[in-house]
Design an enzyme around this catalytic site. Sequence first.
Site, PDB file in Angstrom:
ATOM      1  N   GLY A 103      86.631  52.455  79.093  1.00  0.00           N
ATOM      2  CA  GLY A 103      87.561  53.576  79.192  1.00  0.00           C
ATOM      3  C   GLY A 103      87.457  54.527  78.017  1.00  0.00           C
ATOM      4  O   GLY A 103      87.960  55.641  78.058  1.00  0.00           O
ATOM      5  N   ARG A 104      86.838  54.044  76.952  1.00  0.00           N
ATOM      6  CA  ARG A 104      86.663  54.913  75.774  1.00  0.00           C
ATOM      7  C   ARG A 104      85.319  54.630  75.117  1.00  0.00           C
ATOM      8  O   ARG A 104      85.179  54.760  73.913  1.00  0.00           O
ATOM      9  CB  ARG A 104      87.783  54.687  74.777  1.00  0.00           C
ATOM     10  CG  ARG A 104      87.836  53.238  74.382  1.00  0.00           C
ATOM     11  CD  ARG A 104      88.694  52.894  73.249  1.00  0.00           C
ATOM     12  NE  ARG A 104      88.977  51.477  73.406  1.00  0.00           N
ATOM     13  CZ  ARG A 104      89.564  50.748  72.523  1.00  0.00           C
ATOM     14  NH1 ARG A 104      89.969  51.273  71.420  1.00  0.00           N
ATOM     15  NH2 ARG A 104      89.783  49.475  72.744  1.00  0.00           N
ATOM     16  N   LYS A 126      81.717  54.216  70.906  1.00  0.00           N
ATOM     17  CA  LYS A 126      83.102  53.834  71.211  1.00  0.00           C
ATOM     18  C   LYS A 126      84.017  54.939  70.694  1.00  0.00           C
ATOM     19  O   LYS A 126      83.998  55.258  69.504  1.00  0.00           O
ATOM     20  CB  LYS A 126      83.414  52.500  70.515  1.00  0.00           C
ATOM     21  CG  LYS A 126      84.714  51.863  70.939  1.00  0.00           C
ATOM     22  CD  LYS A 126      84.764  50.427  70.426  1.00  0.00           C
ATOM     23  CE  LYS A 126      86.118  49.796  70.704  1.00  0.00           C
ATOM     24  NZ  LYS A 126      86.203  48.453  70.130  1.00  0.00           N
ATOM     25  N   ARG A 129      78.198  51.184  68.275  1.00  0.00           N
ATOM     26  CA  ARG A 129      78.172  49.724  68.323  1.00  0.00           C
ATOM     27  C   ARG A 129      76.828  49.256  68.856  1.00  0.00           C
ATOM     28  O   ARG A 129      76.301  49.811  69.816  1.00  0.00           O
ATOM     29  CB  ARG A 129      79.312  49.237  69.209  1.00  0.00           C
ATOM     30  CG  ARG A 129      79.471  47.743  69.250  1.00  0.00           C
ATOM     31  CD  ARG A 129      80.875  47.341  69.639  1.00  0.00           C
ATOM     32  NE  ARG A 129      81.198  47.610  71.044  1.00  0.00           N
ATOM     33  CZ  ARG A 129      82.365  47.265  71.593  1.00  0.00           C
ATOM     34  NH1 ARG A 129      83.298  46.666  70.883  1.00  0.00           N
ATOM     35  NH2 ARG A 129      82.602  47.534  72.860  1.00  0.00           N
ATOM     36  N   ASP A 187      87.871  39.944  79.482  1.00  0.00           N
ATOM     37  CA  ASP A 187      87.052  41.164  79.356  1.00  0.00           C
ATOM     38  C   ASP A 187      86.599  41.375  77.910  1.00  0.00           C
ATOM     39  O   ASP A 187      85.799  42.259  77.646  1.00  0.00           O
ATOM     40  CB  ASP A 187      87.815  42.395  79.857  1.00  0.00           C
ATOM     41  CG  ASP A 187      89.177  42.550  79.218  1.00  0.00           C
ATOM     42  OD1 ASP A 187      89.989  41.607  79.324  1.00  0.00           O
ATOM     43  OD2 ASP A 187      89.426  43.591  78.586  1.00  0.00           O
ATOM     44  N   ASN A 188      87.107  40.569  76.995  1.00  0.00           N
ATOM     45  CA  ASN A 188      86.670  40.661  75.605  1.00  0.00           C
ATOM     46  C   ASN A 188      85.851  39.445  75.202  1.00  0.00           C
ATOM     47  O   ASN A 188      85.747  39.126  74.019  1.00  0.00           O
ATOM     48  CB  ASN A 188      87.881  40.806  74.676  1.00  0.00           C
ATOM     49  CG  ASN A 188      88.582  42.141  74.866  1.00  0.00           C
ATOM     50  OD1 ASN A 188      87.973  43.112  75.309  1.00  0.00           O
ATOM     51  ND2 ASN A 188      89.859  42.192  74.537  1.00  0.00           N
TER      52      ASN A 188
HETATM   53  P1  AMP Z   1      90.921  46.440  74.906  1.00  0.00           P
HETATM   54  O1  AMP Z   1      92.304  45.908  74.865  1.00  0.00           O
HETATM   55  O2  AMP Z   1      90.556  47.252  73.711  1.00  0.00           O
HETATM   56  O3  AMP Z   1      89.909  45.382  75.179  1.00  0.00           O
HETATM   57  O4  AMP Z   1      90.859  47.475  76.124  1.00  0.00           O
HETATM   58  C1  AMP Z   1      91.309  47.127  77.406  1.00  0.00           C
HETATM   59  C2  AMP Z   1      90.988  48.221  78.404  1.00  0.00           C
HETATM   60  O5  AMP Z   1      91.652  49.443  78.040  1.00  0.00           O
HETATM   61  C3  AMP Z   1      89.514  48.572  78.506  1.00  0.00           C
HETATM   62  O6  AMP Z   1      89.222  48.815  79.852  1.00  0.00           O
HETATM   63  C4  AMP Z   1      89.395  49.812  77.658  1.00  0.00           C
HETATM   64  O7  AMP Z   1      88.303  50.609  78.033  1.00  0.00           O
HETATM   65  C5  AMP Z   1      90.713  50.508  77.924  1.00  0.00           C
HETATM   66  N1  AMP Z   1      91.119  51.380  76.813  1.00  0.00           N
HETATM   67  C6  AMP Z   1      91.539  50.987  75.585  1.00  0.00           C
HETATM   68  N2  AMP Z   1      91.811  52.063  74.815  1.00  0.00           N
HETATM   69  C7  AMP Z   1      91.577  53.162  75.547  1.00  0.00           C
HETATM   70  C8  AMP Z   1      91.661  54.581  75.313  1.00  0.00           C
HETATM   71  N3  AMP Z   1      92.064  55.086  74.137  1.00  0.00           N
HETATM   72  N4  AMP Z   1      91.321  55.396  76.317  1.00  0.00           N
HETATM   73  C9  AMP Z   1      90.907  54.919  77.498  1.00  0.00           C
HETATM   74  N5  AMP Z   1      90.801  53.624  77.784  1.00  0.00           N
HETATM   75  C10 AMP Z   1      91.117  52.740  76.834  1.00  0.00           C
HETATM   76 MG    MG Z   2      88.002  45.247  75.389  1.00  0.00          MG
END
Ligand code: AMP
Ligand code: MG
Length: 474
Positions: A90-91, A110, A173, A245-246
């Site tokens: 998403g980012r 990222k 990354r 997902d992580n």
């Molecule tokens: P994370 O908790 O960082 O592993 O992210 C979980 C999900 O949220 C993933 O699909 C990311 O791509 C999305 N995500 C996190 N931060 C953002 C952001 N600032 N903009 C868009 N998507 C995000």
């Molecule tokens: Mg993640």
Amino acid sequence: MTPHFTFDNSYARLPTRFFTAQPPTPVAQPGLIRVNERLARDLGLDPAALASPEGVAILSGNAVPDGATPLAQVYAGHQFGGWSPQLGDGRALLIGEIQTPSGRYDLQLKGSGPTPYSRMGDGRAWLGPVMREYIVSEAMHALGIRTTRALAAVTTGEDVFRERRYPGAVLTRIARSHIRVGTFQYFAARGDTEALQLLTDHVIARHYPDAETRLDLLNAVIAAQADLIAGWMSVGFIHGVMNTDNMSVAGETIDYGPCAFMDTYHPDKVFSSIDRNGRYAYSAQPDIAIWNLAQFATCLLPLMGDDRDRAVQQATDACHRFPALFTDAWLARFCAKLGLAGEEEEDADLIHGLLDRMAHGRADFTNTFRRLDSDARDGFDDPAAFDTWATLWNARRARDPLDADESAALMARSNPAIIPRNHHVEAAIRAGLAGDLAPFHALSEALQTPFAEHADYADGPRADQEVTQTFCGT
Ligand code: AMP
Ligand code: MG
């Protein structure tokens, strides 16, 4: 001075339902924070070219290098145990896979702008989390623990709004791949067996070429995670958001969000502001790894032959091997920390004996191990409790094959003098936000050699410096 990358983008050749192809969203005014010169050289890249205006344009997403095929990967995942059927980059964007002297690596930006998977997010990152991931992922690597890497960090000249306005930034990354347990879950949940087959073949070819069967792959991923989590435990690392997902199927630490290294030891330590029930607490990490691996195993079942019961049994047996694999890896790491080369039946008790006393005595994790041979006792609320343990330890050392010098040398290379302590990371970020990057550079530099003495970064925080909570950093 345009940097030259040799791309071979195997993920982009998978069917289009694996991703969305799109370029990064340009930023107003790219500015270089740091290029990781050592990593650049290891990857056969010219650090000066990366730091040049043409290089910074690529690192910020304002230019797409020749041969790149930028794309956002789709995945799903269990977040804090709850199912999210649709996640994805998403980012972030996979710019391409670079061919290097040490093999194939993903080059990912990222903070590169919105994608179809951004949901309510802006697709951007701000300076704090970018600096944090840079510092911590590079420290992990120097500590000898498998991890994604940070090749560079840049500012965007644009503001990002969270609770307030922050400077925007982009992290470059490097990873063996960005394929997650959640990538498998995405296709498994849709009953897309063809995609699962392709993904599995892709992962075997890239990461586990010795795996001849799907079960071999499962066993290899389980073994890699057992070793990885043991590595985390050995340095007091708390990932903080071990959602499926992580979790990388390549076995690298990935997604440094609300992660933290402990100062004072306690098995229940949690830092993440959103982990209210301690699901991802320090000592919960091995169990959570099994939980995640069980999800991975479930995804592979449709590929493990027509006899469903047999496949379930094989997958279950594979998951049940995790505790023994983890314990072996954990014992090896912690015995080395105690300066022991041999292994005795009672060594686990000896290690737990120390950890229990550390928890009761509020002792610093890193410094206790580093100073076992010198003044560790002074770090305990009750130094006499340490002394009774040290008597047992010395008796055990006397029986070990290593002599005193060898044992001390083993300890010196198994117990880091410094780790990225939260208060130092936060101080570097605070200074960075105020325009002073010197503390960030100095901390990053010191953490390249964590087993050498660094007086400036060794002490735990004073009460007024202590960071007790970390944030997701999105
Ligand atoms: P994370 O908790 O960082 O592993 O992210 C979980 C999900 O949220 C993933 O699909 C990311 O791509 C999305 N995500 C996190 N931060 C953002 C952001 N600032 N903009 C868009 N998507 C995000
Ligand atoms: Mg993640």
